[in-house]
Each structure stands twice: as structure tokens, then as C-alpha cells.
Design an enzyme around this catalytic site. Structure first.
Site, PDB file in Angstrom:
ATOM      1  CB  CYS A  68      -0.759   2.318   3.982  1.00 43.50           C
ATOM      2  SG  CYS A  68      -2.346   1.818   3.452  1.00 43.50           S
ATOM      3  CG  ASP A  69       3.193   1.357   4.435  1.00 40.68           C
ATOM      4  OD1 ASP A  69       2.663   1.784   5.415  1.00 40.68           O
ATOM      5  OD2 ASP A  69       3.027   0.188   3.959  1.00 40.68           O
ATOM      6  CB  CYS A  99      -0.960  -0.086   1.163  1.00 44.58           C
ATOM      7  SG  CYS A  99      -1.861   1.659   1.231  1.00 44.58           S
TER       8      CYS A  99
END
Length: 327
Positions: free
Chosen positions: A136-137, A133
Site C-alpha cells: 500500500c505504502d 502494508c
């Protein structure tokens, strides 16, 4: 006992909930305890969902869908389904909390899960440089060198997004051409921070507490080489989430839930499926939403065929269910 339980909270699940709720079926939607909203919660700007000419962020779209479903009377529960019993007229859904719910109709909109490379250190280094992701990261890889594995639209979207943070983004692909749409290819090719590594696969990930390098194998020569980097983002596709229905519903050769023609009807009366869990080809938010509409209408029609005593037992049923489909 409910009239309808919807399992899954992506575009298919929430759209099914909107239609079911507007038909006064008072659906219960099980949204998951950690993955509510589906894959779009991990997506950046969505440019191709109708009605948003300036685009909309994936999480914002899902929050709007949830709010719309709840507005019309959907009850959303943040829990995980651990088992289902689809036999008989009354279906049973058991949650991780231990709660057990019954329904006359069940709609599976469970979507799909990120596909893994299957390497020994993949899970060990998950969260320590290995990710599925970018949204997300990506923030954690500022001024780093990273790589994206894959050649489809998702891989190109991730690669382009990651260039906001990383100094260098490699795209590693097994072939010498991409599967992504032309517009996504053009964006990636035009991005100066992206470099393509063709005809190669990742066969190893190295690092003690953090990813330090990957081992690549040239699929034409068989030669192996090391590529130093600090992050590896895997975007090689998804697998339908069908673990709940093994042995109860038929699956297609692609692993999706089998439905009859363009309907959402499975082989079990009163059980319907929608979205990516039945679609191995298109996998778009708008097609999933349309599929959710079909499932809700199919379920609504099914309920009108049931005996009055069953309907009277179901929460919110009048005993004389009237078909109230509206556009």
C-alpha cells in the site's frame, strides 16, 4: 431470510460462497466496506496458490475469487457487520448501514487483523511513516531509509518488496534467527539493501508530523539507541477477528474460534467458522480456501436437518432442500 450468510471476503469466505452458491443456497456475503478481499489485497505476488505456475498478484486472485462466487449466484455486500445474534434457529446479522439480515446458517470467515507494537506514538504516526502494508505504502518511500519489524515470512516479503523503492531497509528482530521459511530467508539475506538488527525491539517512535527515528533496546544488554529512518513497517503477526462473537462462541487459548475437530462446526448449531479465524498455525491462502469448502459443506448438511417450514421461509429455499455436493 437467507439460507446462508457468510461474513468475510478472503479466500475462506469466497470459497465458501462458491460452494454454497453452486448448491443453490443463494448465499449473502458481507465483504466489509473498506477491507473487502482480506489480507491478500495487501500482498504482492502469490507464488504458492495452486493453478498459477507463474504466480498471481494478491488483489487479482481475490477479484477472480469474487467473480467466481458471483457467477454462481452469491450476492456480495460491501458493508460492515456491527453485531450478530446467534441464538435460536434464525440468526440475525446487523450491518453498519442499519440493515438487518436473517439466516438459518452463518459462516464466520472474518480472518485476522494486523498486530501492533503497542507504542504511544504508533497510531499517531500511522500514515505518517508507520505502516502495516508495504504494497500500500512502499511507493511513498523512494530513496528513503526504512525498517521492517518482524522475523516471519510476511516480514521478509515486506522487506524484499520495499527494496524496490527504499535505499536502505533494516529488519529489526527480537531474536538472533528468523522464523521465516528458508526460501524467504535466503532472498532477504541475498538482498544487498537489507541489513539485520538482531536481538532488538522497538520501544519508541519519534517524529512530529513524520517518522524521524525509532528507539531500539538491545534485549541482551538492555542498552538503548536511536536509529534514524523515515518509515517503519510492522509485520509481527495478526490477531483473529473474533470481536463479533465474544460471549456467543467458544474461543481457543490462541484466541481463534473453537470448532469441532477438522470440521467448521462451532458450539452453536447453524454457526460455522473457516480460515484464519480458526487457524493460528498455517494461515495460508490455500488452507483458508480449503477451510471455506469445509464450512460450506457443513452448513449445507446442517440445512438438510431443519424443519421444512423454516426452509420455506428462507430466500431461495424449495422446502425440500436436496444435498447437491459436487467436487
Amino acid at each position: 431470510m437467507r439460507q446462508i450468510i457468510i461474513i468475510g471476503s478472503g479466500p475462506a469466505g469466497y470459497t465458501a460462497a462458491v460452494y454454497a452458491a453452486r448448491a443453490n443456497l443463494k448465499p449473502l456475503l458481507i465483504a466489509s466496506s473498506v477491507e473487502a478481499g482480506g489480507e491478500l489485497m495487501n500482498t504482492t505476488e502469490v507464488e504458492n496458490f495452486p493453478g498459477f505456475p507463474d504466480g498471481i498478484m494478491g488483489p487479482d486472485l481475490m477479484f477472480k475469487m469474487q467473480a467466481q462466487a458471483e457467477k454462481f449466484g452469491t450476492e456480495v455486500v460491501l458493508d460492515d457487520v456491527v453485531s450478530v445474534d446467534l441464538s435460536g434457529d434464525v440468526k440475525t446479522v446487523t450491518l453498519g448501514s442499519g440493515a438487518v439480515h436473517e439466516a438459518l446458517a452463518v459462516i464466520f470467515a472474518t480472518g485476522s487483523a494486523y498486530r501492533k507494537l503497542g507504542l504511544e506514538d504508533e497510531d499517531r504516526l500511522s500514515g505518517h511513516g508507520v505502516s502495516w502494508c508495504a504494497t500500500c505504502d512502499g511507493f511513498f518511500f523512494r530513496e528513503r531509509t526504512i525498517a521492517v519489524v518482524g522475523g516471519g515470512d510476511s516480514a521478509m516479503e515486506e522487506a524484499n518488496f520495499l527494496t524496490r523503492f527504499a535505499d536502505k531497509v533494516y529488519v529489526i528482530h527480537r531474536r538472533d534467527s528468523l522464523r521465516a521459511s528458508k526460501i524467504m530467508q535466503d532472498r532477504a539475506f541475498a538482498n544487498e539493501k537489507i541489513e539485520f538488527i538482531w536481538n532488538s525491539e522497538v520501544v519508541g517512535i519519534s517524529g512530529d508530523e513524520q517518522v524521524r527515528s525509532v528507539t531500539l533496546r538491545d534485549l541482551q544488554t538492555g542498552e538503548q539507541s536511536e536509529l534514524e529512518l523515515q518509515g517503519l513497517f510492522i509485520a509481527i503477526g495478526n490477531d483473529p477477528r473474533v470481536h463479533l462473537v465474544h460471549g456467543q462462541l467458544d474461543l481457543t487459548p490462541e484466541g481463534t474460534i473453537a470448532v469441532a475437530g477438522r470440521s467448521s462446526k462451532t458450539k452453536v448449531a447453524g454457526v460455522f467458522a473457516a480460515g484464519d479465524v480458526i487457524d493460528p498455525s498455517y494461515r495460508q491462502a490455500v488452507t483458508a480456501a480449503a477451510s471455506g469448502t469445509v464450512a460450506a459443506l457443513d452448513a449445507e448438511h446442517y440445512l438438510t436437518t431443519l424443519p421444512a417450514d423454516l426452509l420455506e421461509r428462507a430466500e431461495g429455499a424449495s422446502g425440500d432442500l436436496e444435498l447437491t455436493t459436487t467436487a
